[in-house]
Design an enzyme around this catalytic site. Sequence first.
Site, PDB file in Angstrom:
ATOM      1  N   GLY A  34       0.843  -1.190   0.000  1.00 49.03           N
ATOM      2  CA  GLY A  34       0.000   0.000   0.000  1.00 49.03           C
ATOM      3  C   GLY A  34       0.875   1.236   0.000  1.00 49.03           C
ATOM      4  O   GLY A  34       2.104   1.155   0.109  1.00 49.03           O
ATOM      5  N   SER A  36       2.692   4.758   1.121  1.00 49.46           N
ATOM      6  CA  SER A  36       3.338   5.221   2.346  1.00 49.46           C
ATOM      7  C   SER A  36       2.305   5.915   3.222  1.00 49.46           C
ATOM      8  O   SER A  36       1.549   6.755   2.741  1.00 49.46           O
ATOM      9  CB  SER A  36       4.471   6.202   2.002  1.00 49.46           C
ATOM     10  OG  SER A  36       5.079   6.695   3.174  1.00 49.46           O
ATOM     11  N   GLY A  37       2.233   5.536   4.491  1.00 49.51           N
ATOM     12  CA  GLY A  37       1.254   6.122   5.391  1.00 49.51           C
ATOM     13  C   GLY A  37      -0.063   5.374   5.443  1.00 49.51           C
ATOM     14  O   GLY A  37      -0.964   5.755   6.204  1.00 49.51           O
ATOM     15  N   ALA A  38      -0.195   4.310   4.663  1.00 52.85           N
ATOM     16  CA  ALA A  38      -1.447   3.541   4.659  1.00 52.85           C
ATOM     17  C   ALA A  38      -1.634   2.750   5.947  1.00 52.85           C
ATOM     18  O   ALA A  38      -2.753   2.389   6.303  1.00 52.85           O
ATOM     19  CB  ALA A  38      -1.491   2.600   3.455  1.00 52.85           C
ATOM     20  N   GLY A  39      -0.524   2.467   6.635  1.00 53.85           N
ATOM     21  CA  GLY A  39      -0.610   1.729   7.893  1.00 53.85           C
ATOM     22  C   GLY A  39      -0.103   0.302   7.802  1.00 53.85           C
ATOM     23  O   GLY A  39      -0.462  -0.540   8.627  1.00 53.85           O
ATOM     24  N   LYS A  40       0.735   0.032   6.815  1.00 53.14           N
ATOM     25  CA  LYS A  40       1.240  -1.331   6.608  1.00 53.14           C
ATOM     26  C   LYS A  40       2.009  -1.849   7.821  1.00 53.14           C
ATOM     27  O   LYS A  40       1.709  -2.932   8.339  1.00 53.14           O
ATOM     28  CB  LYS A  40       2.145  -1.380   5.369  1.00 53.14           C
ATOM     29  CG  LYS A  40       1.460  -0.992   4.077  1.00 53.14           C
ATOM     30  CD  LYS A  40       2.414  -1.015   2.910  1.00 53.14           C
ATOM     31  CE  LYS A  40       3.557  -0.039   3.039  1.00 53.14           C
ATOM     32  NZ  LYS A  40       3.116   1.375   3.099  1.00 53.14           N
ATOM     33  N   SER A 108       6.074  -1.751  -2.086  1.00 51.52           N
ATOM     34  CA  SER A 108       6.097  -2.689  -3.228  1.00 51.52           C
ATOM     35  C   SER A 108       5.085  -2.276  -4.297  1.00 51.52           C
ATOM     36  O   SER A 108       4.088  -2.956  -4.515  1.00 51.52           O
ATOM     37  CB  SER A 108       5.849  -4.130  -2.762  1.00 51.52           C
ATOM     38  OG  SER A 108       4.748  -4.259  -1.913  1.00 51.52           O
TER      39      SER A 108
END
Length: 202
Positions: A34, A36-40, A108
Amino acid sequence: MEVVKNIVWHNATITKEDRHRKNGHKSAILWYTGLSGAGKSTLANKVEEKLFERGYNTYVLDGDNVRMGLNKGLGFDAEGRKENIRRIGEVAKLFVDAGIIVSTAFVSPYTADRDMVRALVPAGEFVEIYVAASLEVCENRDTKGLYKKARTGEIKNFTGISDPYEAPVNPELTVDTGGQTLDESAEVVLNYLEEKGYITKA
């Protein structure tokens, strides 16, 4: 890349299936992708915390952490990202062979790179988890201040701004971290793992 010759894979006495029986659960790659900042990383760590509490063998390979060591020196252009994912895919494959549920938290952005990792392990051992927070949500969070730098041109090749993100078309799981709490998102992942038989129901 130079082709190395005269190397033969050594089959260990203890197999992956032996480790599954000992551990009481299957091993797999949980591949969180996801923006950057999506919470992965946050989601991967919360899921690991819950798995660990239930006695499962698990580990998180985080994008930033891996770039501090194993992948130190790799760039963020398409070639650098490809090699970054290739290396972490090979490491994750070893974790699966060791009987561990390994989570990887990487942007990714390219479908081909994610598919490359999927092809490293047997069917069912790669679980693509699309952490589907929108660009607007991620940019509003800007937890690392990266979007601001990308918008001003201070950071080049930034996914979602100056570089593309190819969202998964058919991921095993999609998690809406922009519209759910962290615990709710973690439960979505755990429920999937239970339903598919990776772990037993709580």
